[in-house]
Scaffold this motif. Structure first.
Motif, mmCIF file in Angstrom:
data_model
loop_
_atom_site.group_PDB
_atom_site.id
_atom_site.type_symbol
_atom_site.label_atom_id
_atom_site.label_comp_id
_atom_site.label_asym_id
_atom_site.label_seq_id
_atom_site.Cartn_x
_atom_site.Cartn_y
_atom_site.Cartn_z
ATOM 1 N N GLU A 106 38.737 13.329 36.721
ATOM 2 C CA GLU A 106 39.503 12.935 37.513
ATOM 3 C C GLU A 106 41.235 13.411 37.889
ATOM 4 O O GLU A 106 42.071 13.076 37.332
ATOM 5 C CB GLU A 106 39.255 11.343 37.984
ATOM 6 C CG GLU A 106 38.559 11.270 39.184
ATOM 7 C CD GLU A 106 38.716 11.757 40.654
ATOM 8 O OE1 GLU A 106 39.920 11.211 40.482
ATOM 9 O OE2 GLU A 106 37.944 11.413 41.256
ATOM 10 N N THR A 112 40.314 7.220 37.019
ATOM 11 C CA THR A 112 40.684 7.230 35.544
ATOM 12 C C THR A 112 40.233 5.509 35.023
ATOM 13 O O THR A 112 38.837 5.036 33.919
ATOM 14 C CB THR A 112 41.448 7.991 34.576
ATOM 15 O OG1 THR A 112 42.368 7.303 35.022
ATOM 16 C CG2 THR A 112 41.693 9.408 35.142
ATOM 17 N N VAL A 128 36.184 10.138 29.165
ATOM 18 C CA VAL A 128 37.736 10.533 30.669
ATOM 19 C C VAL A 128 38.579 11.439 30.581
ATOM 20 O O VAL A 128 39.689 10.939 29.897
ATOM 21 C CB VAL A 128 37.675 8.849 31.289
ATOM 22 C CG1 VAL A 128 38.611 9.101 32.855
ATOM 23 C CG2 VAL A 128 36.684 7.546 31.150
ATOM 24 N N THR A 129 39.480 12.203 31.309
ATOM 25 C CA THR A 129 39.619 13.009 31.630
ATOM 26 C C THR A 129 40.685 13.052 32.898
ATOM 27 O O THR A 129 39.612 13.093 34.104
ATOM 28 C CB THR A 129 39.349 14.583 30.927
ATOM 29 O OG1 THR A 129 38.964 14.504 30.037
ATOM 30 C CG2 THR A 129 40.026 15.374 31.101
ATOM 31 N N LEU A 130 41.976 12.852 32.649
ATOM 32 C CA LEU A 130 43.023 12.574 33.917
ATOM 33 C C LEU A 130 43.817 14.318 33.740
ATOM 34 O O LEU A 130 44.430 14.838 32.695
ATOM 35 C CB LEU A 130 43.607 11.647 34.223
ATOM 36 C CG LEU A 130 45.196 11.954 34.588
ATOM 37 C CD1 LEU A 130 44.442 11.061 36.154
ATOM 38 C CD2 LEU A 130 46.290 10.334 34.282
#
Length: 216
Positions: A106, A112, A128-130
């Motif tokens: 996201e 996130t 979770v990847t920002l």
């Protein structure tokens, strides 16, 4: 919101833990009304922010999550990327279906944070990847999932090449879409169709016919 804890508290206090209409096995922190939440978010941050896509279970994501849960062999034991993950619904479904590793990507920090809160509520492990990865590739993902990503021409012009590169690299690529205007239908094959209950506030309808497509 200056910390992860405060952000998580904001998400919990402005949403309710609920079950998406088409995926009752899962739990999400969902908002009742988009405009009010958007205004509260901007007031809290003192900034102009994108709409809170993370606070709603969109039809495309619900259809894709439903398909993944009904066909766990798609992701079981595989590395999965959920692109433009929003609430994390599709990523959570993939993790529940037995994926070896799931990454939810996201560009919105609030999204996130919402994904982290939602994965905790479902007791699953999702990375979770920002960040914006659309100019790159799927980074080794064996399955790429994307719900409701063809909502504008600029988004489609960036998402489609990414998905095509992922497919060329050997990943299976599936998208969920409720008939958005910029979906390049001719490039995809129909996998499944669902009638997804939705809210008038989001879609000006009670039900959205929604298709899961695969890039051949």
């Amino acid at each position: 919101m200056t910390s992860d804890v405060k952000t998580s508290d904001f998400i919990r206090s402005h949403t309710r833990l609920n079950t998406p209409s088409a995926v009752p096995e899962l739990l999400l922190h969902l908002a009742d009304e988009p405009i009010e939440l958007w205004e509260r978010t901007e007031q809290e941050r003192g900034d102009q922010l994108p709409p809170p896509f993370w606070a709603f279970a969109w039809a495309g994501g619900q259809a894709l999550a439903r398909y993944v849960l009904d066909h766990p062999e798609l992701v079981r034991g595989r590395v999965v990327c959920d692109l433009a993950a929003g609430s994390g619904l599709v990523a959570i479904a993939a993790a529940r279906a037995g994926a070896a590793r799931v990454t939810a990507v996201e560009i919105d920090p609030l999204a996130t944070a919402a994904i982290a809160v939602n994965t905790a509520a479902n007791g699953v492990d999702v990375t979770v990847t920002l960040g914006d990865i659309l100019d790159g590739d799927a980074a080794g993902a064996e399955v790429v999932l994307a719900g409701d990503v063809f909502y504008s021409r600029p988004m489609t012009e960036r998402v489609l090449p990414f998905l095509q590169r992922a497919r060329a690299g050997g990943a299976r690529v599936l998208v969920g879409d409720p008939g958005r205007a910029y979906l390049p239908r001719a490039l995809f094959t129909t996998v499944a169709k669902y009638d997804i209950p939705v809210t008038q506030a989001l879609e000006s309808a009670d039900t959205k016919p929604t298709t899961v497509w695969e890039l051949p």
